[in-house]
Enzyme design. Sequence first.
Site, PDB file in Angstrom:
ATOM      1  N   HIS A   1      -4.283   8.101 -22.001  1.00  0.00           N
ATOM      2  CA  HIS A   1      -5.710   7.977 -21.645  1.00  0.00           C
ATOM      3  C   HIS A   1      -6.307   9.259 -21.063  1.00  0.00           C
ATOM      4  O   HIS A   1      -7.477   9.282 -20.741  1.00  0.00           O
ATOM      5  CB  HIS A   1      -5.912   6.809 -20.680  1.00  0.00           C
ATOM      6  CG  HIS A   1      -5.089   6.917 -19.433  1.00  0.00           C
ATOM      7  ND1 HIS A   1      -3.808   6.434 -19.344  1.00  0.00           N
ATOM      8  CD2 HIS A   1      -5.349   7.492 -18.251  1.00  0.00           C
ATOM      9  CE1 HIS A   1      -3.314   6.695 -18.137  1.00  0.00           C
ATOM     10  NE2 HIS A   1      -4.237   7.345 -17.461  1.00  0.00           N
ATOM     11  N   GLU A   2      -5.502  10.329 -20.911  1.00  0.00           N
ATOM     12  CA  GLU A   2      -6.046  11.592 -20.381  1.00  0.00           C
ATOM     13  C   GLU A   2      -6.031  12.605 -21.526  1.00  0.00           C
ATOM     14  O   GLU A   2      -4.981  12.861 -22.095  1.00  0.00           O
ATOM     15  CB  GLU A   2      -5.134  12.117 -19.263  1.00  0.00           C
ATOM     16  CG  GLU A   2      -4.892  11.137 -18.151  1.00  0.00           C
ATOM     17  CD  GLU A   2      -3.841  11.642 -17.149  1.00  0.00           C
ATOM     18  OE1 GLU A   2      -3.301  12.741 -17.342  1.00  0.00           O
ATOM     19  OE2 GLU A   2      -3.581  10.917 -16.191  1.00  0.00           O
TER      20      GLU A   2
ATOM     21  N   LEU B   1      -6.183   4.653  -2.413  1.00  0.00           N
ATOM     22  CA  LEU B   1      -6.039   4.739  -3.870  1.00  0.00           C
ATOM     23  C   LEU B   1      -4.658   4.295  -4.330  1.00  0.00           C
ATOM     24  O   LEU B   1      -4.496   3.722  -5.395  1.00  0.00           O
ATOM     25  CB  LEU B   1      -6.300   6.180  -4.338  1.00  0.00           C
ATOM     26  CG  LEU B   1      -6.183   6.399  -5.843  1.00  0.00           C
ATOM     27  CD1 LEU B   1      -7.456   5.956  -6.560  1.00  0.00           C
ATOM     28  CD2 LEU B   1      -5.879   7.843  -6.197  1.00  0.00           C
ATOM     29  N   GLY B   2      -3.617   4.592  -3.529  1.00  0.00           N
ATOM     30  CA  GLY B   2      -2.231   4.294  -3.926  1.00  0.00           C
ATOM     31  C   GLY B   2      -2.016   2.798  -4.094  1.00  0.00           C
ATOM     32  O   GLY B   2      -2.373   2.011  -3.218  1.00  0.00           O
TER      33      GLY B   2
ATOM     34  N   ASP C   1       4.689  13.274   2.799  1.00  0.00           N
ATOM     35  CA  ASP C   1       5.369  12.827   1.582  1.00  0.00           C
ATOM     36  C   ASP C   1       6.863  12.817   1.883  1.00  0.00           C
ATOM     37  O   ASP C   1       7.264  13.098   3.026  1.00  0.00           O
ATOM     38  CB  ASP C   1       5.053  13.763   0.395  1.00  0.00           C
ATOM     39  CG  ASP C   1       5.231  13.073  -0.953  1.00  0.00           C
ATOM     40  OD1 ASP C   1       4.234  12.780  -1.626  1.00  0.00           O
ATOM     41  OD2 ASP C   1       6.398  12.803  -1.339  1.00  0.00           O
TER      42      ASP C   1
ATOM     43  N   HIS D   1       4.890   3.781 -16.405  1.00  0.00           N
ATOM     44  CA  HIS D   1       5.120   2.329 -16.309  1.00  0.00           C
ATOM     45  C   HIS D   1       5.248   1.723 -17.710  1.00  0.00           C
ATOM     46  O   HIS D   1       6.076   0.847 -17.945  1.00  0.00           O
ATOM     47  CB  HIS D   1       3.959   1.634 -15.576  1.00  0.00           C
ATOM     48  CG  HIS D   1       3.861   1.981 -14.127  1.00  0.00           C
ATOM     49  ND1 HIS D   1       4.875   1.719 -13.237  1.00  0.00           N
ATOM     50  CD2 HIS D   1       2.887   2.565 -13.401  1.00  0.00           C
ATOM     51  CE1 HIS D   1       4.519   2.128 -12.035  1.00  0.00           C
ATOM     52  NE2 HIS D   1       3.312   2.650 -12.104  1.00  0.00           N
TER      53      HIS D   1
ATOM     54  N   ILE E   1      -2.055  13.097  -7.951  1.00  0.00           N
ATOM     55  CA  ILE E   1      -3.432  12.899  -7.478  1.00  0.00           C
ATOM     56  C   ILE E   1      -3.564  13.339  -6.024  1.00  0.00           C
ATOM     57  O   ILE E   1      -4.581  13.914  -5.629  1.00  0.00           O
ATOM     58  CB  ILE E   1      -3.872  11.438  -7.716  1.00  0.00           C
ATOM     59  CG1 ILE E   1      -3.867  11.167  -9.226  1.00  0.00           C
ATOM     60  CG2 ILE E   1      -5.262  11.190  -7.139  1.00  0.00           C
ATOM     61  CD1 ILE E   1      -4.163   9.730  -9.611  1.00  0.00           C
TER      62      ILE E   1
ATOM     63  N   THR F   1       0.739   5.812 -15.073  1.00  0.00           N
ATOM     64  CA  THR F   1       0.559   4.579 -15.847  1.00  0.00           C
ATOM     65  C   THR F   1       1.378   4.623 -17.136  1.00  0.00           C
ATOM     66  O   THR F   1       1.999   3.628 -17.527  1.00  0.00           O
ATOM     67  CB  THR F   1      -0.940   4.402 -16.189  1.00  0.00           C
ATOM     68  OG1 THR F   1      -1.672   4.404 -14.966  1.00  0.00           O
ATOM     69  CG2 THR F   1      -1.204   3.116 -16.928  1.00  0.00           C
TER      70      THR F   1
HETATM   71 ZN    ZN Z   1      -4.018   8.177 -15.608  1.00  0.00          ZN
END
Ligand code: ZN
Length: 346
Positions: free
Chosen positions: A64-65, A264-265, A196, A44, A176, A41
Amino acid sequence: MRALIKHHAGEGLRFESDRPEPEVGPNDVLIRIRKAGICGTDRHIWEWDDWAAGRIPVGIVTGHEFVGVVERVGSAVTRVIPGQRVSAEGHITAGKDFNSRTGNAHIARDTKIIGVDRDGCFADLMAIPEENVWPLHESIPDKYAAVMDPLGNAVHTVMSAGVSASSVLISGVGIIGLMAVTVAKAAGASRIYCTDVNPPRLALAKKLGAVEAFDAREGNGWIEQIRDETRGEGVDVLLEMSGASPALESGFEALRNGGRAALLGLLAKSPTFDFNKNVIFKGCTVLGINGRRMFETWYQMEELLLSGRLELDQIVTHEFPIEDYEKAFATMISGEGIKVLMNVNE
Ligand code: ZN
């Protein structure tokens, strides 16, 4: 205080050393940040793509982490005390809508995210409601505590799908996805397959416990192999972590009839996807996964971390002082680093 600011509607962030300290309301906790993780994020937001341009208010502190130490608490705070080492759930809800009031605050309509909608943790200090603060068990090291936000995404996905004694396909082994490998193994998955397009990450997925890791660029022969190894049926569980539409389609193809898919993706654009074949006739269960359950996922994470069964050392690859944020972001964006941390107050 020092902070990384989204200072203009364009690429990059600016490091400022004279940002005013956050205001601390009666229910807030002021946290001195020790380490902070760089997330997709944040990438981005750095690159200022369409999503970021439509969502991020220019001028906010990003990030945010984190892990940090409580500096000061508001007058109405009762549970958290100064000096405590903490992380926090970054989704702040007003607690007023249907889902907040019925045990599903992670999908509340009135959610604000730190570092996205309001000031975040790439700073010396951050204020957050007491409700969101997660005091840390003393045996969880800072390096892991700083990544409980993305680890929580992996745990929420794995636990929602239910992997115990089940064969699992994880499509996409970014940060993740790799965390999901070690979480699924710790949670009792019988066999874990991965796909992947990044060979070093596929190799790491195997080191973390995948029985096979397939390069999706080499065709779809792996689907047959999985079927051969699962009584001709396909895997019990699909964990979609790539957000790539071909991976979504092939993932469902590798899922057995009646299987469980947890998604989730985030897809960059809506996929062309055969719902009749992949969902309806397959009779499978499809789960959309967003955030972390508040706070069930956090308790599960603590248990998994304390079990000693999670292998995160090879996922958290780099640490830089926050002043070297440009190097830190470049290391993350180039793919040289997997999870990259910035040290703020060490
Ligand atoms: Zn995050």
